[in-house]
Design a protein around this motif. Sequence first.
Motif, short mmCIF file in Angstrom:
data_model
loop_
_atom_site.label_atom_id
_atom_site.label_comp_id
_atom_site.label_asym_id
_atom_site.label_seq_id
_atom_site.Cartn_x
_atom_site.Cartn_y
_atom_site.Cartn_z
N ASP A 188 0.80 -1.22 0.00
CA ASP A 188 0.00 0.00 0.00
C ASP A 188 0.83 1.28 0.00
O ASP A 188 0.29 2.38 -0.05
N LEU A 189 2.16 1.16 0.04
CA LEU A 189 3.01 2.33 -0.16
C LEU A 189 3.13 2.70 -1.63
O LEU A 189 3.46 3.84 -1.97
N ALA A 190 2.84 1.74 -2.51
CA ALA A 190 3.02 1.96 -3.95
C ALA A 190 2.18 3.13 -4.48
O ALA A 190 2.69 3.95 -5.26
N PRO A 191 0.89 3.27 -4.09
CA PRO A 191 0.12 4.41 -4.61
C PRO A 191 0.65 5.76 -4.15
O PRO A 191 0.31 6.79 -4.74
N LYS A 192 1.46 5.78 -3.10
CA LYS A 192 2.04 7.03 -2.61
C LYS A 192 3.40 7.32 -3.23
O LYS A 192 4.03 8.32 -2.88
N THR A 193 3.86 6.44 -4.12
CA THR A 193 5.24 6.50 -4.60
C THR A 193 5.30 6.90 -6.07
O THR A 193 4.68 6.27 -6.93
N LEU A 194 6.09 7.94 -6.36
CA LEU A 194 6.40 8.34 -7.73
C LEU A 194 7.91 8.20 -7.93
O LEU A 194 8.70 8.68 -7.12
N ARG A 195 8.28 7.55 -9.03
CA ARG A 195 9.70 7.40 -9.39
C ARG A 195 9.93 8.08 -10.73
O ARG A 195 9.41 7.66 -11.76
N PHE A 196 10.73 9.13 -10.72
CA PHE A 196 11.04 9.84 -11.96
C PHE A 196 12.27 9.23 -12.62
O PHE A 196 13.29 8.97 -11.97
N VAL A 197 12.17 9.02 -13.94
CA VAL A 197 13.28 8.52 -14.75
C VAL A 197 13.46 9.49 -15.90
O VAL A 197 12.53 9.72 -16.69
N ASN A 198 14.64 10.05 -16.03
CA ASN A 198 14.91 11.03 -17.07
C ASN A 198 15.46 10.37 -18.33
O ASN A 198 16.59 9.89 -18.36
N ASP A 199 14.63 10.31 -19.35
CA ASP A 199 15.03 9.89 -20.69
C ASP A 199 15.86 8.61 -20.67
O ASP A 199 15.36 7.56 -20.32
#
Length: 274
Positions: A188-199
């Motif tokens: 349930d931590l997944a919906p609170k998690t954003l992972r940015f990946v640049n190009d």
Amino acid sequence: MIQDHETLKLCLELAKISKAAYAGPINHRQYTLKGEPFTDQKIIHGSHHRGYCRVFWNDTYAAIAFRGTRESVDWSIANFKAFPVPLRDCDLEKPVRVHRGFQRTLDYGDKTTRLRSLDAIFSHLEEHGLLEKRIVITGHSMGGALALLFAVKFRARYQRRCDQALDAIVTFAAPSVGLRSFKRLYGDLAPKTLRFVNDTDIVPFTPPAFYHHVGEEIWLRGEIGRKNPGWPRRFAAAVRNRFQNAISDHAITQYICKIEERIAHSALQQQNNS
């Protein structure tokens, strides 16, 4: 979620906070969360007694920011130690395996408190009443991996406060940190998690086998942030580009610039729609 203008602005603030985690002495009042300047900070020490985590706070928020790789010892202690080991500091019925080196980094000794670094963070949260605030966790590169590991250990230590007060976990250029069992545990931590990946940033492709990413991935490519198109498509795009920008795309400054571009694009869309 990522198309929301306010979410983008929050992510930009967290990217700047992640950049600040690399610095020496800084004025925390230069940094904000939801537009509110920080009023204090604490540094948790790591290799060679250098700061590797900063806890910032103001009247409303507490931000826990982990720095990425800065010194050669970080490679020997953390990045190259990819053998999976059991996750510690959690009461688990079945073993959950995570990256040995990243978990070991949370065991650094904090020179100020003389505590294990993970325990030093918990001590600061308790001593300064930060568990009563809205909490965000962030980091760049190895710092992003540590943020994800810390989030799970934070939940194991403070289950109720985690459910009530943890607003977001936002990482930039993070490698994956655990096997499939860790992804299940992350839950349930997944919906609170954003992972940015640049190009074509190469680091999120690591470790290359058996490890699984968690949360929602945002690919910074083109005019808007794109949801994860899948590992094969991102890898194919990197190969077509011959990995020419794979290293430069990893810099936290590039993430900041790309998110600023997304915010400008979002503001223009709002203006055109009004």
